[in-house]
Design an enzyme around this catalytic site. Structure first.
Site, PDB file in Angstrom:
ATOM      1  N   MET A  30       0.846  -1.204   0.000  1.00 48.34           N
ATOM      2  CA  MET A  30       0.000   0.000   0.000  1.00 48.34           C
ATOM      3  C   MET A  30       0.881   1.254   0.000  1.00 48.34           C
ATOM      4  O   MET A  30       0.390   2.350   0.289  1.00 48.34           O
ATOM      5  CB  MET A  30      -0.927  -0.007   1.210  1.00 48.34           C
ATOM      6  CG  MET A  30      -1.868  -1.214   1.209  1.00 48.34           C
ATOM      7  SD  MET A  30      -3.320  -0.979   2.250  1.00 48.34           S
ATOM      8  CE  MET A  30      -2.552  -0.761   3.834  1.00 48.34           C
ATOM      9  N   LEU A  33       6.785   2.993   1.592  1.00 43.89           N
ATOM     10  CA  LEU A  33       7.683   1.838   1.667  1.00 43.89           C
ATOM     11  C   LEU A  33       8.793   2.037   2.694  1.00 43.89           C
ATOM     12  O   LEU A  33       9.356   3.112   2.820  1.00 43.89           O
ATOM     13  CB  LEU A  33       8.292   1.579   0.280  1.00 43.89           C
ATOM     14  CG  LEU A  33       7.275   1.346  -0.840  1.00 43.89           C
ATOM     15  CD1 LEU A  33       7.992   1.111  -2.170  1.00 43.89           C
ATOM     16  CD2 LEU A  33       6.347   0.179  -0.518  1.00 43.89           C
ATOM     17  N   HIS A  37       9.180  -3.667   3.473  1.00 40.16           N
ATOM     18  CA  HIS A  37       8.754  -3.856   2.079  1.00 40.16           C
ATOM     19  C   HIS A  37       9.957  -4.193   1.194  1.00 40.16           C
ATOM     20  O   HIS A  37       9.881  -5.065   0.316  1.00 40.16           O
ATOM     21  CB  HIS A  37       8.114  -2.578   1.520  1.00 40.16           C
ATOM     22  CG  HIS A  37       6.868  -2.123   2.220  1.00 40.16           C
ATOM     23  ND1 HIS A  37       6.805  -0.971   2.957  1.00 40.16           N
ATOM     24  CD2 HIS A  37       5.625  -2.680   2.276  1.00 40.16           C
ATOM     25  CE1 HIS A  37       5.579  -0.815   3.439  1.00 40.16           C
ATOM     26  NE2 HIS A  37       4.838  -1.838   3.048  1.00 40.16           N
ATOM     27  N   LYS A 149       4.819 -10.173   9.277  1.00 40.99           N
ATOM     28  CA  LYS A 149       4.282  -9.110  10.152  1.00 40.99           C
ATOM     29  C   LYS A 149       2.755  -9.181  10.201  1.00 40.99           C
ATOM     30  O   LYS A 149       2.151  -9.024  11.245  1.00 40.99           O
ATOM     31  CB  LYS A 149       4.756  -7.768   9.600  1.00 40.99           C
ATOM     32  CG  LYS A 149       3.934  -6.574   9.953  1.00 40.99           C
ATOM     33  CD  LYS A 149       4.502  -5.895  11.149  1.00 40.99           C
ATOM     34  CE  LYS A 149       3.624  -4.780  11.646  1.00 40.99           C
ATOM     35  NZ  LYS A 149       2.837  -4.084  10.658  1.00 40.99           N
ATOM     36  N   ASP A 150       2.145  -9.428   9.021  1.00 40.88           N
ATOM     37  CA  ASP A 150       0.692  -9.567   8.933  1.00 40.88           C
ATOM     38  C   ASP A 150       0.371 -11.055   8.818  1.00 40.88           C
ATOM     39  O   ASP A 150      -0.038 -11.546   7.762  1.00 40.88           O
ATOM     40  CB  ASP A 150       0.174  -8.785   7.720  1.00 40.88           C
ATOM     41  CG  ASP A 150       0.510  -7.309   7.838  1.00 40.88           C
ATOM     42  OD1 ASP A 150      -0.237  -6.578   8.487  1.00 40.88           O
ATOM     43  OD2 ASP A 150       1.566  -6.878   7.307  1.00 40.88           O
ATOM     44  N   VAL A 176      10.803  -7.452   9.555  1.00 47.18           N
ATOM     45  CA  VAL A 176      11.940  -6.525   9.653  1.00 47.18           C
ATOM     46  C   VAL A 176      11.615  -5.515  10.755  1.00 47.18           C
ATOM     47  O   VAL A 176      10.514  -4.956  10.790  1.00 47.18           O
ATOM     48  CB  VAL A 176      12.195  -5.821   8.308  1.00 47.18           C
ATOM     49  CG1 VAL A 176      13.349  -4.833   8.434  1.00 47.18           C
ATOM     50  CG2 VAL A 176      12.494  -6.849   7.221  1.00 47.18           C
ATOM     51  N   SER A 186       4.230   1.216   8.051  1.00 44.97           N
ATOM     52  CA  SER A 186       3.934   2.545   7.515  1.00 44.97           C
ATOM     53  C   SER A 186       3.227   3.387   8.576  1.00 44.97           C
ATOM     54  O   SER A 186       3.325   4.611   8.582  1.00 44.97           O
ATOM     55  CB  SER A 186       3.051   2.429   6.276  1.00 44.97           C
ATOM     56  OG  SER A 186       3.647   1.550   5.344  1.00 44.97           O
ATOM     57  N   ARG A 187       2.500   2.723   9.467  1.00 41.66           N
ATOM     58  CA  ARG A 187       1.742   3.448  10.500  1.00 41.66           C
ATOM     59  C   ARG A 187       2.637   3.984  11.617  1.00 41.66           C
ATOM     60  O   ARG A 187       2.181   4.805  12.416  1.00 41.66           O
ATOM     61  CB  ARG A 187       0.648   2.555  11.082  1.00 41.66           C
ATOM     62  CG  ARG A 187      -0.467   2.279  10.075  1.00 41.66           C
ATOM     63  CD  ARG A 187      -1.672   1.592  10.702  1.00 41.66           C
ATOM     64  NE  ARG A 187      -2.815   1.591   9.799  1.00 41.66           N
ATOM     65  CZ  ARG A 187      -3.110   0.617   8.943  1.00 41.66           C
ATOM     66  NH1 ARG A 187      -2.339  -0.453   8.870  1.00 41.66           N
ATOM     67  NH2 ARG A 187      -4.168   0.711   8.155  1.00 41.66           N
TER      68      ARG A 187
HETATM   69  P1  AMP Z   1       1.419  -2.971   3.496  1.00 37.10           P
HETATM   70  O1  AMP Z   1       2.012  -1.927   2.616  1.00 37.10           O
HETATM   71  O2  AMP Z   1       1.341  -2.583   4.938  1.00 37.10           O
HETATM   72  O3  AMP Z   1       0.138  -3.541   2.956  1.00 37.10           O
HETATM   73  O4  AMP Z   1       2.448  -4.174   3.474  1.00 37.10           O
HETATM   74  C1  AMP Z   1       2.817  -4.786   2.263  1.00 37.10           C
HETATM   75  C2  AMP Z   1       3.541  -6.061   2.559  1.00 37.10           C
HETATM   76  O5  AMP Z   1       4.718  -5.763   3.312  1.00 37.10           O
HETATM   77  C3  AMP Z   1       2.722  -7.049   3.388  1.00 37.10           C
HETATM   78  O6  AMP Z   1       2.944  -8.365   2.898  1.00 37.10           O
HETATM   79  C4  AMP Z   1       3.285  -6.863   4.767  1.00 37.10           C
HETATM   80  O7  AMP Z   1       3.170  -8.006   5.575  1.00 37.10           O
HETATM   81  C5  AMP Z   1       4.746  -6.582   4.451  1.00 37.10           C
HETATM   82  N1  AMP Z   1       5.379  -5.894   5.579  1.00 37.10           N
HETATM   83  C6  AMP Z   1       4.963  -4.758   6.183  1.00 37.10           C
HETATM   84  N2  AMP Z   1       5.766  -4.460   7.225  1.00 37.10           N
HETATM   85  C7  AMP Z   1       6.705  -5.435   7.282  1.00 37.10           C
HETATM   86  C8  AMP Z   1       7.816  -5.701   8.141  1.00 37.10           C
HETATM   87  N3  AMP Z   1       8.129  -4.903   9.151  1.00 37.10           N
HETATM   88  N4  AMP Z   1       8.563  -6.789   7.882  1.00 37.10           N
HETATM   89  C9  AMP Z   1       8.246  -7.622   6.865  1.00 37.10           C
HETATM   90  N5  AMP Z   1       7.215  -7.434   6.029  1.00 37.10           N
HETATM   91  C10 AMP Z   1       6.460  -6.354   6.223  1.00 37.10           C
END
Ligand code: AMP
Length: 290
Positions: A30, A33, A37, A149-150, A176, A186-187
């Site tokens: 989303m 980055l 990511h 993470k998710d 990470v 991102s939050r």
């Molecule tokens: P998002 O942009 O939050 O939808 O995340 C996109 C992808 O990045 C998803 O598969 C998340 O699980 C992964 N992601 C987000 N934060 C982390 C993190 N700290 N470590 C590893 N993967 C992450």
């Protein structure tokens, strides 16, 4: 790096790559980055060519009261990061490209989508499954990269891929973290200095559970108690859930013996953060992975 804005052009690119017998990797995001990511991108780059990243702030996975309107959108730096990482293309559709007028079909993974994150965020996983299904159809990846993470999200995507016979390998990458242990998100940019400091309470609580497991504790309520004790010590934290669940079903367990997660969702001020600890059998023992 090429920016691709339409479904038709993205499909055309993927069709051409598949015709050349190339292995397509997809990293759905989303945007906003961070290194979490980028670790997915790096893994995809090692295993696939071409690699496409997508940035789509999916309105259907945000409830009306959630943070869609204030979600960070630093598109210029995102493009710079993906370019530096030598991503082959950025799929960057407008909302109306993904959800044209009259859109009415949804993917819903029953059961798994109703628990924990799904319970706290009504409709969230229906939005996630639907957009991921669409991204798979549009980008046609051989492999798609997700972060642990998710954990519940990736479990639901795996279930969808299995149930709908999708020809895509779901690759799960480690979490990470910042140097103080906070899981990158991102939050995290919503956190002011005091909240940022308080936010380490999540990883501290998970470490407490890890410590108990290393000392031989297997009783889930005891492990939950150890996490709650740390979480309660932080006045800025309000716990949404702190659970020990089976890694397949995401149902609560009473005893940790098979693969499990310690899962946390905690409000720090107005910001809702999630984190988890993976607990896996290793020989006669259990191994924890933050
Ligand atoms: P998002 O942009 O939050 O939808 O995340 C996109 C992808 O990045 C998803 O598969 C998340 O699980 C992964 N992601 C987000 N934060 C982390 C993190 N700290 N470590 C590893 N993967 C992450």
């Amino acid at each position: 790096m090429e920016t691709i804005r339409t479904v038709a052009w993205m499909k055309e690119k993927s069709r051409a790559a598949r015709q050349e017998q190339r292995i397509i990797g997809l990293v759905p995001t989303m945007g906003a980055l961070h290194a979490g990511h980028m670790a997915l991108v790096e893994r995809a780059k090692r295993e696939c060519s071409p690699v496409y990243a997508s940035i789509f702030l999916n309105p259907k996975q945000f409830a009306a009261n959630e943070d869609l309107s204030r979600y960070p959108r630093p598109l210029k730096t995102d493009v710079e990061k993906l370019t530096a990482a030598k991503v082959d293309g950025l799929f960057l559709p407008e909302s109306a490209e993904i959800y044209p007028p009259g859109f009415s079909t949804y993917v819903h993974v029953e059961g798994l989508s109703e628990r924990l994150e799904g319970k706290s965020r009504a409709g969230h996983f229906r939005g996630v499954s639907t957009v991921v299904m669409k991204l798979f159809e549009i980008v046609q990846p051989h492999y798609a990269y997700f972060g642990r993470k998710d954990a519940q999200q990736v479990r639901i995507v795996q279930q969808m891929a299995r149930d709908l016979d999708l020809d895509v390998g779901i690759v799960v990458c480690p979490i990470v973290r910042e140097s103080d242990g906070l899981a990158m998100s991102s939050r995290n940019t919503y956190l002011d200095a005091a909240d940022r400091k308080a936010a380490t309470v999540l990883v501290r609580a998970l470490r407490a559970a890890e410590h108990e497991i290393a000392a031989g504790v297997r009783d889930a309520p005891h492990l939950q108690g150890a996490m709650q004790k740390i979480l309660k010590s932080e006045p800025r934290a309000r716990v949404d859930y702190a659970e020990i669940v089976d890694a397949e079903t995401f149902e609560a367990v009473v005893r940790v013996s098979r693969r499990c997660y310690a899962l946390l969702a905690v409000f720090i001020g107005k910001t809702r953060l999630i984190d988890n600890l993976l607990i896996e059998p290793a020989g006669d023992d259990l191994r924890c992975d933050l």
